[in-house]
Scaffold this motif. Structure first.
Motif, PDB file in Angstrom:
ATOM      1  N   TRP A 165       0.799  -1.222  -0.071  1.00 21.94           N
ATOM      2  CA  TRP A 165       0.044   0.152   0.026  1.00 21.94           C
ATOM      3  C   TRP A 165       0.934   1.272  -0.027  1.00 21.94           C
ATOM      4  CZ3 TRP A 165       0.876   3.204   4.165  1.00 21.94           C
ATOM      5  CH2 TRP A 165       1.361   2.937   5.469  1.00 21.94           C
ATOM      6  N   TYR A 166       2.156   1.121   0.115  1.00 21.17           N
ATOM      7  CA  TYR A 166       2.985   2.261   0.108  1.00 21.17           C
ATOM      8  C   TYR A 166       3.159   2.991  -1.281  1.00 21.17           C
ATOM      9  CZ  TYR A 166       6.947   5.704   1.182  1.00 21.17           C
ATOM     10  OH  TYR A 166       7.683   6.572   1.126  1.00 21.17           O
ATOM     11  N   ASN A 167       3.204   4.226  -1.184  1.00 18.73           N
ATOM     12  CA  ASN A 167       3.589   4.963  -2.510  1.00 18.73           C
ATOM     13  C   ASN A 167       4.035   6.419  -2.097  1.00 18.73           C
ATOM     14  OD1 ASN A 167       1.592   7.148  -2.957  1.00 18.73           O
ATOM     15  ND2 ASN A 167       0.074   5.302  -2.456  1.00 18.73           N
ATOM     16  N   GLU A 168       4.825   6.999  -3.115  1.00 18.41           N
ATOM     17  CA  GLU A 168       5.486   8.389  -2.701  1.00 18.41           C
ATOM     18  C   GLU A 168       4.546   9.176  -2.459  1.00 18.41           C
ATOM     19  OE1 GLU A 168       8.532   8.509  -5.557  1.00 18.41           O
ATOM     20  OE2 GLU A 168       9.929   7.047  -4.561  1.00 18.41           O
ATOM     21  N   ALA A 169       3.292   9.223  -2.993  1.00 21.41           N
ATOM     22  CA  ALA A 169       2.494  10.536  -2.985  1.00 21.41           C
ATOM     23  C   ALA A 169       2.218  11.043  -1.543  1.00 21.41           C
ATOM     24  CB  ALA A 169       1.070  10.074  -3.709  1.00 21.41           C
TER      25      ALA A 169
END
Length: 265
Positions: A165-169
């Protein structure tokens, strides 16, 4: 040792079956990827490291991560299931002489509400292990290195795995600690890896330059309004040059204005 400097050696262990099995159990799926790689070492005679958490001070979290849950306004980013797991691979035996790392079990759930203690809590444990072992750590866990009483260095490789679920947003500002290290692996090198390693390292490939659309194996991320955009080094230099000239003009103008001000008196 900086993170991407050890990428070559770390690529050989990123798809370790035992490690990936544990990560799959943690995240309840196999859709995790490698965020970055690196290493750490302690030389003979090194003293005890201060207790810390790799996420830094809990008081600065809101400056780095954007997270808001309207149904649970009191819940912050650090109350979520772990977004990134750091895995250390021991290159030597961690024993009484070389010194094992020390961890405080369960401290990842205390991180958001308690400051890191100066002294080792009574529940602290030392991670004694033979060479070749893997130590998995939540980035919020309180830990520190112990003194090295041996006559040899105590090196470790490390791999950061980002959860599904991790993203740089969610990043409010750029940070090498939380961004995928794009460009650390070339397409040719990726294709030489085992199939599972290729999937895990797909986010380490070069990104396309935002300005010229070339596949930039080396580049820089923009800042300010252009944060998050990737530029090849050639476009980066072209982009930076006008800013540098503008800064010089501003400085020159300030100096002229100061001289005029003094002359008026």
């Amino acid at each position: 040792m900086h993170r991407t400097t050890m990428v070559g050696a770390c690529l050989e262990v990123v798809d370790n079956l035992a490690v990936c099995s544990v990560l799959e159990h943690i995240w309840r799926c196999a859709n995790f990827t490698v965020q970055c790689t690196g290493g750490d070492f302690s030389l003979p005679g090194a003293a005890v490291q201060e207790m810390h958490a790799d996420m830094g001070s809990r008081h600065n979290i809101e400056r780095f991560f954007a997270y808001h849950d309207p149904e649970h306004p009191g819940r912050g980013f650090c109350d979520l299931p772990t977004p990134v797991v750091k895995v250390y691979f021991a290159m030597v035996d961690f024993d009484d002489a070389t010194g094992p790392p020390l961890f405080v079990p369960g401290s990842h759930w205390r991180y958001a509400r308690e400051d890191v203690p100066e002294d080792d809590p009574p529940e602290s444990v030392q991670a004694f292990c033979p060479r070749g072992s893997a130590i998995l750590m939540d980035m919020r866990v309180w830990h520190h290195g112990t003194e090295n009483r041996s006559q040899i260095a105590r090196p470790m490789l490390s791999v950061h795995y980002a959860g599904p679920w991790y993203n740089e947003a969610m990043l409010l500002k750029t940070s090498m600690c939380w961004e995928y290290h794009k460009g650390a692996v070339s397409l040719t090198r990726l294709r030489s890896l085992r199939v599972q390693a290729q999937r895990l390292c797909k986010n380490l490939l070069p990104d396309r330059c935002y300005q010229c659309d070339c596949l930039a194996e080396q580049g820089r991320r923009g800042t300010g309004l252009y944060a998050g955009f990737w530029y090849c080094l050639e476009c980066w230099e072209q982009w930076q040059a006008p800013q540098s000239e503008a800064e010089k003009l501003i400085e020159t103008g300030a100096e002229v204005k100061t001289q005029h001000s003094k002359a008026d008196f």
